[in-house]
Design a protein around this motif. Structure first.
Motif, short mmCIF file in Angstrom:
data_model
loop_
_atom_site.label_atom_id
_atom_site.label_comp_id
_atom_site.label_asym_id
_atom_site.label_seq_id
_atom_site.Cartn_x
_atom_site.Cartn_y
_atom_site.Cartn_z
N ASP A 26 18.23 16.28 -51.81
CA ASP A 26 19.94 16.66 -51.04
C ASP A 26 20.84 16.44 -51.97
N LEU A 27 22.29 16.94 -51.69
CA LEU A 27 22.91 17.07 -52.99
C LEU A 27 23.33 15.62 -53.51
N THR A 28 24.24 15.30 -54.36
CA THR A 28 24.88 13.88 -54.86
C THR A 28 26.06 14.00 -53.99
N GLU A 29 26.70 13.42 -54.30
CA GLU A 29 28.33 13.53 -53.92
C GLU A 29 28.84 14.13 -54.71
N LEU A 30 28.76 14.24 -56.14
CA LEU A 30 29.40 15.00 -56.61
C LEU A 30 28.55 16.53 -56.91
N GLY A 31 27.75 16.91 -56.44
CA GLY A 31 27.35 18.22 -55.35
C GLY A 31 28.29 19.11 -54.33
N ILE A 32 28.50 18.17 -53.79
CA ILE A 32 29.51 18.40 -52.11
C ILE A 32 30.71 18.34 -53.14
N LYS A 33 31.39 17.48 -53.62
CA LYS A 33 32.35 17.49 -54.52
C LYS A 33 32.61 19.00 -54.95
N GLN A 34 31.51 19.49 -55.71
CA GLN A 34 31.48 20.81 -56.63
C GLN A 34 31.82 21.50 -55.71
N ALA A 35 31.16 21.62 -54.55
CA ALA A 35 31.08 22.62 -53.21
C ALA A 35 32.68 22.65 -52.61
N LYS A 36 33.22 21.72 -52.46
CA LYS A 36 34.38 21.47 -51.84
C LYS A 36 35.58 21.86 -52.55
N LEU A 37 35.46 22.20 -54.32
CA LEU A 37 36.28 22.62 -55.13
C LEU A 37 36.95 24.30 -54.78
N LEU A 38 35.13 24.54 -55.15
CA LEU A 38 34.27 25.74 -54.57
C LEU A 38 35.33 26.22 -53.74
N SER A 39 34.98 25.96 -52.59
CA SER A 39 36.17 26.25 -51.41
C SER A 39 37.45 26.05 -51.24
N GLU A 40 37.75 25.47 -52.32
CA GLU A 40 38.98 25.34 -52.18
C GLU A 40 39.20 26.55 -52.69
N LYS A 41 38.40 26.64 -54.36
CA LYS A 41 39.42 28.07 -55.42
C LYS A 41 38.78 29.02 -54.76
N MET A 42 38.50 29.40 -53.91
CA MET A 42 38.06 30.92 -52.94
C MET A 42 38.65 30.78 -51.63
N LYS A 43 39.34 29.86 -51.60
CA LYS A 43 40.38 29.84 -49.65
C LYS A 43 41.03 31.30 -49.35
N ASP A 44 41.15 31.79 -50.31
CA ASP A 44 42.03 33.60 -50.87
C ASP A 44 41.49 34.11 -50.52
N GLU A 45 39.71 34.29 -50.75
CA GLU A 45 39.71 36.08 -51.08
C GLU A 45 37.92 36.15 -49.63
N LYS A 46 38.89 37.34 -49.39
CA LYS A 46 38.15 38.18 -48.94
C LYS A 46 36.30 38.33 -49.10
N ILE A 47 35.93 37.77 -48.01
CA ILE A 47 34.72 36.85 -47.74
C ILE A 47 34.63 37.34 -46.29
N ASN A 200 29.95 33.21 -63.88
CA ASN A 200 28.98 31.53 -64.41
C ASN A 200 30.53 31.24 -64.66
N ASP A 201 31.65 31.42 -63.51
CA ASP A 201 32.30 30.80 -63.89
C ASP A 201 33.11 29.30 -63.29
N ILE A 202 32.91 27.87 -63.80
CA ILE A 202 33.37 26.16 -63.26
C ILE A 202 34.76 26.11 -63.66
N SER A 203 35.48 27.30 -63.75
CA SER A 203 36.95 26.98 -63.78
C SER A 203 37.25 25.64 -62.58
N HIS A 204 36.69 25.87 -61.57
CA HIS A 204 36.75 24.73 -60.67
C HIS A 204 36.23 23.46 -60.76
N TYR A 205 35.70 23.58 -61.43
CA TYR A 205 35.82 21.54 -62.12
C TYR A 205 36.86 20.85 -62.52
N GLU A 206 36.39 19.45 -61.82
CA GLU A 206 37.63 18.71 -62.43
C GLU A 206 37.51 18.03 -63.91
N GLU A 207 38.45 18.02 -63.99
CA GLU A 207 38.50 17.31 -65.34
C GLU A 207 37.87 16.27 -65.86
#
Length: 214
Positions: A26-47, A200-207
Motif C-alpha cells: 500500500d501507498l504510505t501517507e507520504l506516498g499519497i502526498k507525493q502523488a497529490k503534489l505531482l497532480s498539483e504540479k501538472m494541473k496545467d499540463e495538457k494530458i 527524474n524531476d522531484i522539485s514538487h517535493y516539499e521541504e
C-alpha cells in the motif's frame, strides 16, 4: 507529442527495501502526498491519455495524479514491475544473506546476462515487454498531437527510459538510478526524434520530506 513518465508514490515495502515485484504494497501517507503534489504540479499540463500498471500502488497513484481531469486510466499488464518470483516480499538484506539467492542478486545488477530468476523474469524479458508496450502507445498517439502520462515502477521505468537512450548497454541500464517516487520525466517527440526535457524531476517535493528506503 509529449510523454510524461512517473513512478508510483512511496509504499510500506519501499521503506523496508522489500522487493515488491508483482505483489502489492500500500501507498504510505507520504506516498499519497507525493502523488497529490505531482497532480498539483501538472494541473496545467495538457494530458490526453493516462496509462498505468494495473498493480494497485501504481493505479492509485495514477488516480491521484489524474485529479479532476475527465480521463479514463487504461491499464496495461506490460507496465507491471519486473516479476521477482520467490524474492517478492523479501528485503535486499534477506536475499543477500541467502546462500542460494545471493549470487543471482549480484548478477542482476552486475552481470544481467547471467541472471537466472527464481520463478520470476529476467531484465531482458522486462525490457522486451515494456518496449513493445511503449512503442504501441507512441504509435497510437504520435500523429494526433496527444500527450500521454505513464505510471509505472522502478525497474520498469529503467527499461522505458532506455528506449530513449538507445546506446545504453544492458549493464548501464541496470545501473541507472531508481527514479524518485512520483518523479516526473518529460520527453518531447517532434516527429523525427525524442528529446528528454526533464528527467527524474522531484522539485514538487516539499521541504523536509524524509525519503526512506527506495
Amino acid at each position: 507529442m509529449k510523454i510524461y513518465l512517473t513512478r508510483h508514490g512511496q509504499t510500506v515495502w519501499n521503506i523496508d527495501k522489500r522487493l515488491q515485484g508483482c505483489k502489492n504494497s500500500d501507498l504510505t501517507e507520504l506516498g499519497i502526498k507525493q502523488a497529490k503534489l505531482l497532480s498539483e504540479k501538472m494541473k496545467d499540463e495538457k494530458i490526453d491519455y493516462i496509462y498505468s500498471s494495473p498493480i494497485e500502488r501504481a493505479y492509485k497513484t495514477a488516480e491521484i495524479i489524474k485529479g479532476t481531469r475527465n480521463l479514463q486510466i487504461e491499464t496495461i499488464d506490460a507496465l507491471k514491475e519486473i516479476a521477482f518470483g520467490e524474492w517478492e516480499g523479501l528485503t535486499l538484506d534477506e536475499v543477500a544473506a541467502n546462500p542460494i539467492y545471493n549470487k543471482e542478486l549480484e548478477n542482476l545488477f552486475q552481470n544481467p546476462e547471467k541472471y537466472r530468476p527464481f520463478g520470476g523474469e529476467t531484465p531482458f524479458e522486462l525490457l522486451d515487454r515494456s518496449h513493445k508496450a511503449l512503442k504501441s502507445i507512441i504509435d497510437k498517439h504520435k500523429n494526433k498531437d496527444e500527450n500521454i502520462l505513464i505510471v509505472t515502477h522502478g525497474m520498469t521505468l529503467k527499461m522505458i527510459i532506455s528506449y530513449f537512450k538507445q546506446s545504453l548497454t544492458s549493464m548501464e541500464i541496470m545501473q541507472l538510478p531508481v527514479y524518485g517516487q512520483t518523479s516526473i520525466t518529460e520527453i518531447e517527440f517532434n516527429g523525427d526524434e525524442f528529446n528528454i526535457i526533464r528527467e527524474n524531476d522531484i522539485s514538487h517535493y516539499e521541504e523536509g520530506f524524509e525519503i526512506k528506503g527506495w
